[in-house]
Design a protein around this motif. Structure first.
Motif, short mmCIF file in Angstrom:
data_model
loop_
_atom_site.label_atom_id
_atom_site.label_comp_id
_atom_site.label_asym_id
_atom_site.label_seq_id
_atom_site.Cartn_x
_atom_site.Cartn_y
_atom_site.Cartn_z
N TRP A 5 0.86 -1.19 0.16
CA TRP A 5 -0.10 0.10 0.09
C TRP A 5 1.00 1.20 -0.08
CZ3 TRP A 5 -5.25 1.06 -0.14
CH2 TRP A 5 -5.70 2.42 0.12
N THR A 18 -5.61 -4.06 -0.84
CA THR A 18 -6.80 -4.21 -0.20
C THR A 18 -7.51 -5.77 -0.20
OG1 THR A 18 -7.40 -1.84 -0.41
CG2 THR A 18 -9.01 -3.30 0.22
N CYS A 21 -6.60 -8.52 2.21
CA CYS A 21 -7.51 -8.62 3.47
C CYS A 21 -8.30 -9.64 3.43
CB CYS A 21 -8.30 -7.33 3.60
SG CYS A 21 -7.30 -5.60 4.13
N TYR A 38 -6.33 -0.16 9.05
CA TYR A 38 -7.61 0.17 8.25
C TYR A 38 -7.70 1.50 8.28
CZ TYR A 38 -9.13 -4.83 7.98
OH TYR A 38 -9.15 -6.06 7.85
N LEU A 41 -4.98 3.15 5.90
CA LEU A 41 -5.66 2.83 4.78
C LEU A 41 -6.75 3.98 4.07
CD1 LEU A 41 -5.86 -1.00 4.29
CD2 LEU A 41 -3.91 0.44 3.81
N HIS A 50 -11.30 3.49 -2.70
CA HIS A 50 -10.33 2.82 -1.56
C HIS A 50 -11.19 2.87 -0.40
CE1 HIS A 50 -6.73 2.27 -4.09
NE2 HIS A 50 -6.59 3.53 -4.13
N VAL A 54 -12.37 -0.62 2.28
CA VAL A 54 -12.10 -0.57 3.46
C VAL A 54 -12.90 -0.49 4.51
CG1 VAL A 54 -10.52 0.39 5.11
CG2 VAL A 54 -9.59 0.09 2.77
#
Length: 159
Positions: A5, A18, A21, A38, A41, A50, A54
């Protein structure tokens, strides 16, 4: 995941980060300790594509650990960061009758007057989604709260 990331040069690399995950090994490690990741992110991704992805992950944490995650989401709902506010509103999409209505209402109430498009859209989206499970609650909530025309229109669009 964090390295992929943070070092990404292309948006697709962040999509890949992502997606990690949802791998089986990552799901086995899912617990509240992921919330700071998170949050990172969301804040560094800072765009709807994005952030919305998340938000689903944050919602999964809320399902498993509501006592630990809900207070953080209350905090996010009043953050200076619009994307954290958006996540606090939409993280329960798809939970239907398992939606924490008090948490949803609190996140919307503190953001109801926000002029940001992405926050207003999130409010309408969250209400529209919950209306599939409890349309009467959504109608009553919309009637009782001053919402932007966009939020109101989105909330009531399918009722």
């Amino acid at each position: 995941m964090r390295a992929l990331w943070d070092d990404a040069q292309y948006r697709e690399e962040r999509y890949a980060a992502t997606a990690l995950c949802d791998t089986r090994p990552a799901r086995a490690l899912r617990d509240p300790s992921l919330l700071p990741l998170y949050r990172h992110l969301v804040v560094t991704g800072a765009w709807w594509d994005h952030v919305d992805e998340v938000a689903h992950r944050v919602g999964e944490l809320l399902v498993g650990w509501p006592a630990e995650i809900a207070p953080q989401l209350h905090s996010w709902s009043t953050s200076d960061d619009r994307w954290l506010r958006r996540v606090s509103i939409i993280c329960q999409l798809g939970r239907k009758h398992d939606t924490d209505v008090e948490l949803l209402a609190a996140a919307i109430e503190v953001n109801g007057a926000d002029r940001d498009f992405f926050v207003r859209k999130a409010i309408g989206w969250a209400l529209r989604e919950y209306a599939r499970s409890d349309p009467d609650w959504v109608r009553a909530f919309v009637d009782a709260h001053e919402l932007s025309p966009l939020s109101r229109r989105e909330a009531l669009r399918r009722l």
